[in-house]
Design an enzyme around this catalytic site. Sequence first.
Site, mmCIF file in Angstrom:
data_model
loop_
_atom_site.group_PDB
_atom_site.id
_atom_site.type_symbol
_atom_site.label_atom_id
_atom_site.label_comp_id
_atom_site.label_asym_id
_atom_site.label_seq_id
_atom_site.Cartn_x
_atom_site.Cartn_y
_atom_site.Cartn_z
ATOM 1 C CG ASP A 40 48.031 32.983 40.107
ATOM 2 O OD1 ASP A 40 48.375 33.813 40.957
ATOM 3 O OD2 ASP A 40 48.796 32.106 39.664
ATOM 4 C CG ASP A 41 44.698 33.075 35.925
ATOM 5 O OD1 ASP A 41 45.858 33.470 35.715
ATOM 6 O OD2 ASP A 41 44.363 31.881 35.855
ATOM 7 C CG HIS A 86 49.156 33.446 32.553
ATOM 8 N ND1 HIS A 86 48.274 32.870 33.436
ATOM 9 C CD2 HIS A 86 48.624 33.240 31.304
ATOM 10 C CE1 HIS A 86 47.260 32.352 32.771
ATOM 11 N NE2 HIS A 86 47.453 32.548 31.478
#
Length: 326
Positions: A29-30, A150
Amino acid sequence: MISVPSPVCPPQRTARMPQPRMMLVVTGDDFGYCPRRNQGIVECFQAGGISNVSLLVNASAAKEAADLAKRHDIPIGLHANLSEGVPVCQSLQQVSTLINQRGVFQGKMGFRQALERGQLSMKQVELELRAQVRLFRELTGQLPHHMDGHQHVHVLPEVREVFAQVMSDLRIPYTRVPMEAGLHSCPWLPAHLQRFYTQVEKDATDSIPVFTRYGIRWPDVYLGLTTMGQNMSVPNLQRALSHALASWPSGTTSSSASSCNQPVITGELMVHPGYPSHPQVGGCGEGPDDFSQSADRQHELSMLRDPSLLALYSQKSVQLCAFKDL
């Protein structure tokens, strides 16, 4: 442990590869949060520690991340962001229900509190989600094959309906449903995290009928809440995998499998590898947060590349893949 019946099929002349027990998407992620996050994620992918990434299009290093994904052929999806940084949709950057007085999203808990108070416009949520998909397409040259939220905002009440509608309209097939087997038997999790994760699980459960109605799909099992940051270790990952495998009834599967082979479970492991952000470098318009500047990201990077973890996957008949392979 799921027992595997002995094969009853006649011998084949041509040897066949054994069917994996689990097809596991390990999602970093991110992606795009900062250059050091990007560097760590690419290294982790090259080492076989992750198999998929999720891009924050409003992050400071999003273009670099998209270019890296193209260069290294990394499967990439959208990490839709409604809680951190600046909106992508220009009409929402000055005055909207999604931002605070500083002109940025209201944060993980601030977004949830505003939603509970009925202060968020779902029309503005839709405008922002569509703008983020458009920017994703501009950066990568393709639509995302999967789209998650998110800080798990995509499973929140009302938001999940908008999220599913946008995905359905744009034919984005896969999302994330963060319900982790074994979540409530983790004494190492502090009370505030247990409370937050329990709420995430409830929201995810309530999202299932919505995603089903819109034809959205997700893997059979999910892992990652109990193994974030310093809680990531090979024993903890082994425990999470064992819980996931045991939670799925033997003989049922969302993936096609030959009757000659054991059923294949699909799963997603959410991870956050990278190197610590430099102060004031990165983020989504506000600079990097504390988690990003901590050693937790690098710890995950080290664990995901640990040869004993890769050996565990082999031992458990787990095959890493991307969402597009499910």
